[in-house]
Motif scaffolding. Structure first.
Motif, PDB file in Angstrom:
ATOM      1  N   PHE A 150      16.222  53.938   8.155  1.00  0.00           N
ATOM      2  CA  PHE A 150      16.283  52.546   7.722  1.00  0.00           C
ATOM      3  C   PHE A 150      16.570  51.661   8.925  1.00  0.00           C
ATOM      4  CE2 PHE A 150      17.138  54.928   3.856  1.00  0.00           C
ATOM      5  CZ  PHE A 150      16.252  54.319   2.985  1.00  0.00           C
ATOM      6  N   THR A 151      15.724  50.648   9.056  1.00  0.00           N
ATOM      7  CA  THR A 151      15.795  49.721  10.187  1.00  0.00           C
ATOM      8  C   THR A 151      15.669  48.300   9.648  1.00  0.00           C
ATOM      9  OG1 THR A 151      13.396  49.657  10.504  1.00  0.00           O
ATOM     10  CG2 THR A 151      14.604  51.453  11.595  1.00  0.00           C
ATOM     11  N   ALA A 152      15.554  47.351  10.569  1.00  0.00           N
ATOM     12  CA  ALA A 152      15.350  45.962  10.145  1.00  0.00           C
ATOM     13  C   ALA A 152      14.052  45.786   9.378  1.00  0.00           C
ATOM     14  CB  ALA A 152      15.364  45.041  11.365  1.00  0.00           C
ATOM     15  N   GLY A 153      13.129  46.717   9.554  1.00  0.00           N
ATOM     16  CA  GLY A 153      11.849  46.605   8.868  1.00  0.00           C
ATOM     17  C   GLY A 153      11.875  46.985   7.408  1.00  0.00           C
ATOM     18  N   ASN A 154      12.923  47.682   6.968  1.00  0.00           N
ATOM     19  CA  ASN A 154      12.979  48.065   5.552  1.00  0.00           C
ATOM     20  C   ASN A 154      14.383  47.953   4.966  1.00  0.00           C
ATOM     21  OD1 ASN A 154      14.128  50.218   6.863  1.00  0.00           O
ATOM     22  ND2 ASN A 154      12.694  51.761   6.116  1.00  0.00           N
ATOM     23  N   THR A 155      15.193  47.066   5.565  1.00  0.00           N
ATOM     24  CA  THR A 155      16.540  46.791   5.059  1.00  0.00           C
ATOM     25  C   THR A 155      16.669  45.304   4.778  1.00  0.00           C
ATOM     26  OG1 THR A 155      17.457  48.568   6.435  1.00  0.00           O
ATOM     27  CG2 THR A 155      19.019  46.981   5.516  1.00  0.00           C
ATOM     28  N   VAL A 156      17.089  44.969   3.572  1.00  0.00           N
ATOM     29  CA  VAL A 156      17.264  43.563   3.183  1.00  0.00           C
ATOM     30  C   VAL A 156      18.705  43.351   2.736  1.00  0.00           C
ATOM     31  CG1 VAL A 156      16.537  41.706   1.656  1.00  0.00           C
ATOM     32  CG2 VAL A 156      14.864  43.373   2.460  1.00  0.00           C
ATOM     33  N   LEU A 157      19.364  42.419   3.376  1.00  0.00           N
ATOM     34  CA  LEU A 157      20.717  42.030   2.994  1.00  0.00           C
ATOM     35  C   LEU A 157      20.634  40.751   2.168  1.00  0.00           C
ATOM     36  CD1 LEU A 157      23.748  41.998   5.430  1.00  0.00           C
ATOM     37  CD2 LEU A 157      23.363  40.097   3.865  1.00  0.00           C
ATOM     38  N   ILE A 158      21.399  40.679   1.082  1.00  0.00           N
ATOM     39  CA  ILE A 158      21.404  39.487   0.235  1.00  0.00           C
ATOM     40  C   ILE A 158      22.822  38.940   0.175  1.00  0.00           C
ATOM     41  CG2 ILE A 158      20.840  38.525  -2.033  1.00  0.00           C
ATOM     42  CD1 ILE A 158      19.078  41.006  -2.484  1.00  0.00           C
ATOM     43  N   GLY A 159      22.987  37.677   0.603  1.00  0.00           N
ATOM     44  CA  GLY A 159      24.312  37.070   0.615  1.00  0.00           C
ATOM     45  C   GLY A 159      24.245  35.570   0.428  1.00  0.00           C
ATOM     46  N   ASP A 160      25.408  34.936   0.496  1.00  0.00           N
ATOM     47  CA  ASP A 160      25.461  33.509   0.150  1.00  0.00           C
ATOM     48  C   ASP A 160      26.032  32.630   1.262  1.00  0.00           C
ATOM     49  OD1 ASP A 160      28.605  32.783  -0.777  1.00  0.00           O
ATOM     50  OD2 ASP A 160      28.065  34.886  -0.814  1.00  0.00           O
ATOM     51  N   THR A 161      26.304  33.186   2.451  1.00  0.00           N
ATOM     52  CA  THR A 161      26.896  32.386   3.519  1.00  0.00           C
ATOM     53  C   THR A 161      26.109  32.537   4.816  1.00  0.00           C
ATOM     54  OG1 THR A 161      28.339  34.087   4.489  1.00  0.00           O
ATOM     55  CG2 THR A 161      29.164  32.932   2.521  1.00  0.00           C
ATOM     56  N   PRO A 162      26.247  31.580   5.737  1.00  0.00           N
ATOM     57  CA  PRO A 162      25.655  31.745   7.063  1.00  0.00           C
ATOM     58  C   PRO A 162      26.167  33.002   7.767  1.00  0.00           C
ATOM     59  CG  PRO A 162      26.232  29.447   6.719  1.00  0.00           C
ATOM     60  CD  PRO A 162      26.806  30.213   5.543  1.00  0.00           C
ATOM     61  N   ASN A 163      27.402  33.411   7.502  1.00  0.00           N
ATOM     62  CA  ASN A 163      27.916  34.646   8.097  1.00  0.00           C
ATOM     63  C   ASN A 163      27.133  35.861   7.615  1.00  0.00           C
ATOM     64  OD1 ASN A 163      29.853  33.702   9.831  1.00  0.00           O
ATOM     65  ND2 ASN A 163      31.581  34.079   8.457  1.00  0.00           N
ATOM     66  N   ASP A 164      26.686  35.837   6.360  1.00  0.00           N
ATOM     67  CA  ASP A 164      25.857  36.926   5.851  1.00  0.00           C
ATOM     68  C   ASP A 164      24.521  36.965   6.593  1.00  0.00           C
ATOM     69  OD1 ASP A 164      27.633  37.840   3.785  1.00  0.00           O
ATOM     70  OD2 ASP A 164      27.056  36.113   2.586  1.00  0.00           O
ATOM     71  N   VAL A 165      23.955  35.803   6.830  1.00  0.00           N
ATOM     72  CA  VAL A 165      22.686  35.728   7.558  1.00  0.00           C
ATOM     73  C   VAL A 165      22.866  36.271   8.976  1.00  0.00           C
ATOM     74  CG1 VAL A 165      20.854  34.214   8.388  1.00  0.00           C
ATOM     75  CG2 VAL A 165      21.964  33.724   6.187  1.00  0.00           C
ATOM     76  N   LEU A 166      23.913  35.814   9.635  1.00  0.00           N
ATOM     77  CA  LEU A 166      24.195  36.275  10.991  1.00  0.00           C
ATOM     78  C   LEU A 166      24.438  37.779  11.025  1.00  0.00           C
ATOM     79  CD1 LEU A 166      24.732  35.384  13.952  1.00  0.00           C
ATOM     80  CD2 LEU A 166      27.158  35.188  13.317  1.00  0.00           C
ATOM     81  N   ALA A 167      25.192  38.273  10.059  1.00  0.00           N
ATOM     82  CA  ALA A 167      25.491  39.705  10.004  1.00  0.00           C
ATOM     83  C   ALA A 167      24.212  40.530   9.887  1.00  0.00           C
ATOM     84  CB  ALA A 167      26.415  40.003   8.825  1.00  0.00           C
ATOM     85  N   GLY A 168      23.310  40.086   9.025  1.00  0.00           N
ATOM     86  CA  GLY A 168      22.058  40.805   8.868  1.00  0.00           C
ATOM     87  C   GLY A 168      21.241  40.825  10.139  1.00  0.00           C
ATOM     88  N   HIS A 169      21.091  39.661  10.761  1.00  0.00           N
ATOM     89  CA  HIS A 169      20.237  39.568  11.937  1.00  0.00           C
ATOM     90  C   HIS A 169      20.828  40.294  13.136  1.00  0.00           C
ATOM     91  CE1 HIS A 169      18.095  35.772  10.206  1.00  0.00           C
ATOM     92  NE2 HIS A 169      17.689  36.900   9.646  1.00  0.00           N
ATOM     93  N   LEU A 170      22.114  40.186  13.340  1.00  0.00           N
ATOM     94  CA  LEU A 170      22.754  40.889  14.452  1.00  0.00           C
ATOM     95  C   LEU A 170      22.862  42.386  14.179  1.00  0.00           C
ATOM     96  CD1 LEU A 170      25.666  38.498  15.515  1.00  0.00           C
ATOM     97  CD2 LEU A 170      23.412  38.770  16.560  1.00  0.00           C
ATOM     98  N   GLY A 171      23.012  42.735  12.906  1.00  0.00           N
ATOM     99  CA  GLY A 171      23.206  44.135  12.554  1.00  0.00           C
ATOM    100  C   GLY A 171      21.924  44.935  12.417  1.00  0.00           C
ATOM    101  N   GLY A 172      20.817  44.249  12.156  1.00  0.00           N
ATOM    102  CA  GLY A 172      19.541  44.945  12.024  1.00  0.00           C
ATOM    103  C   GLY A 172      18.998  44.960  10.619  1.00  0.00           C
ATOM    104  N   ALA A 173      18.938  43.792   9.980  1.00  0.00           N
ATOM    105  CA  ALA A 173      18.373  43.671   8.634  1.00  0.00           C
ATOM    106  C   ALA A 173      17.747  42.293   8.488  1.00  0.00           C
ATOM    107  CB  ALA A 173      19.457  43.871   7.572  1.00  0.00           C
TER     108      ALA A 173
END
Length: 236
Positions: free
Chosen positions: A170-193
């Motif tokens: 599982f990589t950024a190409g097949n992992t989707v994070l769903i959240g409600d804050t800019p921190n969630d967005v940042l976490a996904g992009h920095l973490g690989g989702a």
């Protein structure tokens, strides 16, 4: 090796449920039990991990933080949560469309869904169980608020746990994070989702788009739209 599955990682608070404002009460009880002092202030919670919130809350009270103290605080949080389970059911609720979205994804053979949450594992399970949402997700492959202080660092453990269990990378190409804050967005992009943001918390759709989410939804009310957005985000 299985192929073609998408790993969907849900945030919990203000994405799937609302606690009705009980989180501060839980922290106050845990703080009292751990330090013998009255809680004056809780650190910012939005999109952060339990470990980070606990660390900053203790420091706000000029208390030196150690791994042992954080472990003790975590145990106290788990105990405090148990005392509020009934109140959580009375004052909190599953957000509109959350159950339907989880159920629709659970019915798919090409999706694995779990959680990526700031909550520690026992509290994450308890919160979803309170509203009958626990059986839709695989908690074994989730990532939790005591795994690491920094939220982006939770993505990789979830991907690795899912890979070990399901036999697929599982990589950024097949992992989707769903959240409600800019921190969630940042976490996904920095973490690989990739990230779908829902404007069900304190941030509106414009703020979430500005944060860089691949897709932004007003809420989870339209189940087909939620599922389509997840699949399109995973395989653009």
């Amino acid at each position: 090796m299985s192929t073609g599955k998408t790993l969907v990682l849900w945030d919990i608070d203000h994405t799937l449920i609302t606690t009705g404002g009980l989180s501060r009460n839980i922290y106050a009880d845990a703080f009292q039990a751990t330090t013998g002092r009255t809680l004056r202030q809780v650190a910012n919670m939005a999109g952060r991990t339990e470990r980070a919130i606990a660390t900053d809350t203790l420091r706000l009270h000029h208390i030196e933080v150690s791994d042992q103290l954080l472990t003790t605080f975590g145990l106290a949080l788990a105990e405090a949560f148990l005392t509020y389970e009934t109140a959580l059911k009375e004052h909190g609720r599953a957000l509109d469309g959350a159950r339907e979205a989880l159920a629709a994804l659970a019915d798919r053979t090409d999706v694995i869904q779990s959680v990526l949450t700031g909550n520690m594992e026992s509290i994450a399970i308890g919160k979803l169980k309170a509203f009958g949402l626990d059986h839709f997700v695989d908690f074994e492959v989730g990532a939790y608020g005591m795994d690491h202080e920094e939220r982006p660092e939770l993505v990789r453990p979830a991907q690795e746990r899912a890979a070990r269990k399901y036999g697929q990378a599982f990589t950024a190409g097949n992992t989707v994070l769903i959240g409600d804050t800019p921190n969630d967005v940042l976490a996904g992009h920095l973490g690989g989702a990739r990230v779908i943001a829902v404007a069900t918390g304190t941030y509106d759709a414009a703020a979430l788009r500005e944060a860089g989410a691949e897709a932004v939804l007003t809420d989870l009310g339209d189940t087909p739209a939620v599922v389509s957005a997840i699949l399109a985000t995973a395989h653009p």
